[in-house]
Write an enzyme that holds these catalytic residues in place. Structure first.
Site, PDB file in Angstrom:
ATOM      1  N   ALA A 127       0.846  -1.225  -0.045  1.00  0.00           N
ATOM      2  CA  ALA A 127      -0.115  -0.531   0.261  1.00  0.00           C
ATOM      3  C   ALA A 127       0.654   1.224   0.358  1.00  0.00           C
ATOM      4  O   ALA A 127       2.168   1.477   0.590  1.00  0.00           O
ATOM      5  CB  ALA A 127      -0.797  -0.103   1.091  1.00  0.00           C
ATOM      6  N   LYS A 181       5.912 -12.523  10.008  1.00  0.00           N
ATOM      7  CA  LYS A 181       6.688 -11.061   9.140  1.00  0.00           C
ATOM      8  C   LYS A 181       7.566 -10.284   9.532  1.00  0.00           C
ATOM      9  O   LYS A 181       8.089  -9.451   8.699  1.00  0.00           O
ATOM     10  CB  LYS A 181       5.101 -10.192   9.619  1.00  0.00           C
ATOM     11  CG  LYS A 181       5.344  -9.092   9.472  1.00  0.00           C
ATOM     12  CD  LYS A 181       5.412  -9.080   7.942  1.00  0.00           C
ATOM     13  CE  LYS A 181       4.909  -7.843   6.503  1.00  0.00           C
ATOM     14  NZ  LYS A 181       3.881  -6.694   7.608  1.00  0.00           N
ATOM     15  N   ASN A 189      12.362  -5.080   3.708  1.00  0.00           N
ATOM     16  CA  ASN A 189      12.907  -3.002   3.837  1.00  0.00           C
ATOM     17  C   ASN A 189      14.053  -2.785   3.326  1.00  0.00           C
ATOM     18  O   ASN A 189      14.377  -2.115   2.633  1.00  0.00           O
ATOM     19  CB  ASN A 189      12.854  -3.166   4.794  1.00  0.00           C
ATOM     20  CG  ASN A 189      10.712  -2.559   4.719  1.00  0.00           C
ATOM     21  OD1 ASN A 189      10.486  -1.904   3.942  1.00  0.00           O
ATOM     22  ND2 ASN A 189       9.845  -3.309   5.534  1.00  0.00           N
ATOM     23  N   ASN A 199      10.791  -4.389  -4.723  1.00  0.00           N
ATOM     24  CA  ASN A 199      10.436  -5.389  -4.239  1.00  0.00           C
ATOM     25  C   ASN A 199      10.906  -7.030  -5.193  1.00  0.00           C
ATOM     26  O   ASN A 199      12.071  -7.131  -4.296  1.00  0.00           O
ATOM     27  CB  ASN A 199       9.375  -5.970  -3.493  1.00  0.00           C
ATOM     28  CG  ASN A 199       9.061  -4.802  -2.184  1.00  0.00           C
ATOM     29  OD1 ASN A 199       9.815  -4.365  -2.248  1.00  0.00           O
ATOM     30  ND2 ASN A 199       7.752  -4.913  -1.777  1.00  0.00           N
ATOM     31  N   SER A 248       8.354  -0.189   2.445  1.00  0.00           N
ATOM     32  CA  SER A 248       8.061   0.925   3.219  1.00  0.00           C
ATOM     33  C   SER A 248       8.974   2.297   3.839  1.00  0.00           C
ATOM     34  O   SER A 248       9.119   3.279   3.890  1.00  0.00           O
ATOM     35  CB  SER A 248       7.273   1.137   4.318  1.00  0.00           C
ATOM     36  OG  SER A 248       7.635  -0.129   5.394  1.00  0.00           O
ATOM     37  N   GLU A 260      11.777   2.810  10.168  1.00  0.00           N
ATOM     38  CA  GLU A 260      12.170   1.421  11.309  1.00  0.00           C
ATOM     39  C   GLU A 260      12.573   0.216  11.448  1.00  0.00           C
ATOM     40  O   GLU A 260      12.966  -0.461  12.056  1.00  0.00           O
ATOM     41  CB  GLU A 260      10.753   1.343  11.047  1.00  0.00           C
ATOM     42  CG  GLU A 260       9.701   2.136  11.186  1.00  0.00           C
ATOM     43  CD  GLU A 260       8.307   0.468  11.334  1.00  0.00           C
ATOM     44  OE1 GLU A 260       7.289   0.274  11.637  1.00  0.00           O
ATOM     45  OE2 GLU A 260       8.148   0.935   9.671  1.00  0.00           O
TER      46      GLU A 260
END
Length: 297
Positions: A127, A181, A189, A199, A248, A260
């Site tokens: 997304a 995950k 990432n 990706n 992301s 992150e």
């Protein structure tokens, strides 16, 4: 079911757009401008299968109506969780909370919440937030749910969505679900950041694939969860299903946002250190991403 969603990023908008087709959804945003725009025009959902369409949802900059919701989905970045804790503590403890974050560093904080039912979720969808009111659903996947605390029946307390593009799968073991995950996030990432690729190139380019496999071997040695071959195949499946997506973390770097990396690879390295194991490839990629972030700051 009255559904509250905290966070107006890509995942918050995606959940709002799909769940808003069947439930009264209120999106709680950090900025008043975003809330006003969504209240007026709804959330615009774009996907390869369908033309862009607006889904009418409510939105609020004020947080008082959080106490009126049947369930609350927390869809902020992991590094924003400490700042959010006072707000979460103000929510009545009978309201179920569902947390949708990358990594596992936030789980310690969840232990300190008084709520009777806490759900954790992982999201395989691709997304991208296009603007304050628009989200592009770029890669079909699943939302995985598991109870972190409580004894509730998840299909009864989590809002159901009959749209086939937004399937929800319930798991019995939250730890195994989140490890799967975490491994995918830890590989996809950071490597897309280092190689500056989408990706899919991680499995299409044999040299990138070799690093992907090497990192997987190191991480699996720390988190040997489930069948090893199936675990790696899961990572490859996510890369393939989201092959045209920008991860992301790479999106965050391109937009000048905080990443992150510490919540994902940093967490893995801390666990490895506690176990007395050195992960040389993971450490190298971690340092490279930190260096890239520093150059952008």
């Amino acid at each position: 079911m009255l559904v509250g969603i905290i966070g107006g990023g890509s995942i918050g908008l995606l959940f709002g757009a799909y769940l808003g087709q069947e439930h009264p959804v209120t999106l709680f945003t950090k900025r008043e401008e975003q809330a006003q725009g969504i209240k007026k025009n709804g959330i615009f959902l774009y996907s390869p299968e369908k033309e862009g369409r607006a889904v009418q949802v409510n939105a609020s900059f004020e947080k008082e109506s959080l106490t009126e919701q049947d369930v609350i989905i927390v869809a902020v970045k992991q590094y924003d969780m400490p700042e959010l804790k006072p707000l979460l503590l103000s929510i009545p403890k009978h309201i179920p909370l569902c947390f949708v974050q990358n990594g596992m560093g936030h789980l310690d904080m969840l232990h300190g919440l008084p709520h009777e039912t806490i759900i954790v979720a992982t999201v395989e969808h691709g997304a991208k937030r296009l603007d304050d009111q628009s989200v592009s659903h770029n890669g079909a996947g699943r939302t995985n749910l598991a109870l972190f605390k409580g004894h509730a029946n998840l299909p009864e307390i989590f809002p159901q969505c009959t749209d086939p593009h937004f399937p929800v799968t319930v798991h019995n073991d939250y730890y195994t679900m989140m490890i799967e995950k975490l491994v995918a996030n830890a590989l996809i990432n950071p490597l897309t950041v280092v190689f500056r690729v989408k990706n899919g190139r991680l499995v299409e380019n044999p040299y990138y694939y070799a690093i992907l496999k090497l990192m997987f071997e190191e991480i699996y040695s720390i988190f040997p969860s489930g069948n090893k071959e199936q675990s790696f195949d899961q990572v490859l499946r996510i890369c393939t299903n989201t092959k045209n997506n920008t991860s992301s973390m790479l999106s965050d770097i391109q937009a000048g946002r905080k990443t992150e990396i510490d919540a994902i690879l940093g967490y893995i390295l801390k666990v490895a250190e506690r176990k007395g194991v050195k992960l040389q490839t993971v450490q190298m990629i971690y340092v490279m991403v930190k260096g890239i972030v520093l150059e952008r700051s």
